[in-house]
Enzyme design. Structure first.
Site, short mmCIF file in Angstrom:
data_model
loop_
_atom_site.label_atom_id
_atom_site.label_comp_id
_atom_site.label_asym_id
_atom_site.label_seq_id
_atom_site.Cartn_x
_atom_site.Cartn_y
_atom_site.Cartn_z
N SER A 1 0.82 -1.22 0.00
CA SER A 1 0.00 0.00 0.00
C SER A 1 0.86 1.26 0.00
O SER A 1 2.04 1.24 0.34
CB SER A 1 -0.90 0.02 1.22
OG SER A 1 -1.55 -1.21 1.38
N1 SAH Z 1 -0.88 -4.96 3.99
C1 SAH Z 1 -0.07 -5.28 2.82
C2 SAH Z 1 -0.71 -4.94 1.51
C3 SAH Z 1 -1.82 -5.86 1.25
S1 SAH Z 1 -2.34 -6.10 -0.41
C4 SAH Z 1 1.30 -4.62 2.93
O1 SAH Z 1 1.59 -3.92 3.90
O2 SAH Z 1 2.12 -4.87 2.02
C5 SAH Z 1 -3.73 -7.11 0.00
C6 SAH Z 1 -3.39 -8.52 0.41
O3 SAH Z 1 -4.59 -9.13 0.80
C7 SAH Z 1 -2.80 -9.36 -0.71
O4 SAH Z 1 -1.55 -9.85 -0.34
C8 SAH Z 1 -3.83 -10.47 -0.88
O5 SAH Z 1 -3.23 -11.74 -1.17
C9 SAH Z 1 -4.49 -10.48 0.47
N2 SAH Z 1 -5.83 -11.06 0.50
C10 SAH Z 1 -6.86 -10.89 -0.37
N3 SAH Z 1 -7.93 -11.62 0.02
C11 SAH Z 1 -7.57 -12.27 1.17
C12 SAH Z 1 -8.23 -13.18 2.04
N4 SAH Z 1 -9.49 -13.59 1.86
N5 SAH Z 1 -7.55 -13.64 3.11
C13 SAH Z 1 -6.26 -13.26 3.35
N6 SAH Z 1 -5.59 -12.41 2.55
C14 SAH Z 1 -6.23 -11.92 1.47
#
Ligand code: SAH
Length: 214
Positions: A62
């Site tokens: 992000s």
């Molecule tokens: N917080 C992260 C950015 C997240 S991007 C950082 O600091 O880098 C969003 C993430 O959510 C992705 O890695 C994706 O794989 C995950 N995601 C999406 N749906 C999900 C689910 N149902 N359960 C767990 N993770 C999920």
């Protein structure tokens, strides 16, 4: 990026402030955790720009100012147990780990969890537990949580996450349709129910049910 890494990081912190990240504990945590560790390959030299960047498995780390704004909206205290849904690069979990007692972070992609765990070890962040799990179901075995932060967008707040929030707890999450502008909301749980407030417009990758292939 300039020639001088110290100057880049100074500018990084000034940008965070100018975009509304004012909580001193959050700023201090963001000063201590170097985003450069969480951005690999081609994009490494853009780690201090206030922009989302690609990470493996088609996901994104992000935008730092959004990480800061979400962390401060969560009002995390030093004794709190926090669940983060969407480990991704591990950057947001690392920031949270300096603000609270314990962080549980889950991602549906095993590769992301493995790489993030290696970084947490390397950085000596021992109060983070990372798991491969479908975060839309929460993490029932360690619930309830004081705080929940979701970093992927669902159409509505998932029921299991609402029920895994303690009374007096706070959850911050983006809601709305995939590929559209979404709204970051804050949910507070009271004895009698939940209060919702809208914080700002954001854009996140979707919360996808089930586990990923990698
Ligand atoms: N917080 C992260 C950015 C997240 S991007 C950082 O600091 O880098 C969003 C993430 O959510 C992705 O890695 C994706 O794989 C995950 N995601 C999406 N749906 C999900 C689910 N149902 N359960 C767990 N993770 C999920």
């Amino acid at each position: 990026m300039s020639e001088d890494p110290a100057e880049d990081r100074m500018r990084f912190l000034l940008t965070l402030r100018s975009r509304g990240v004012t909580d001193p504990r959050v700023l201090q945590a963001m000063e201590r955790i170097d985003r450069g560790h969480f951005v690999r390959g081609h994009f490494e030299d853009r780690a201090y720009e206030d922009t989302p960047l690609p990470i493996p498995c088609g996901q994104t780390i992000s935008q730092p100012s959004i990480v800061g704004l979400m962390s401060q909206a969560l009002e995390v205290g030093p004794r709190d147990t926090v669940l983060e849904v969407g480990t991704g690069s591990g950057y947001q979990a690392a920031i949270l780990s300096l603000l609270c007692r314990r962080v549980y972070t889950v991602d549906r992609h095993r590769r992301l969890v493995t790489e993030a765990e290696a970084l947490f070890r390397e950085l000596g962040l021992t109060n983070i537990t990372a798991r491969v799990a479908d975060g839309s179901r929460g993490l029932p075995e360690t619930a309830p949580f004081d705080r929940i932060l979701v970093t992927a967008a669902a159409e509505d707040p998932p029921g299991p996450l609402l029920s895994q929030l303690k009374i007096g707890g706070i959850m911050v999450l983006p809601v709305g349709q995939t590929d559209a502008v979404q709204t970051l909301i804050r949910v507070r749980r009271h004895e009698a129910g939940y209060d919702y407030d809208e914080l700002r417009q954001v854009r996140f990758v979707p919360l996808v049910e089930g586990l990923g292939q990698t």
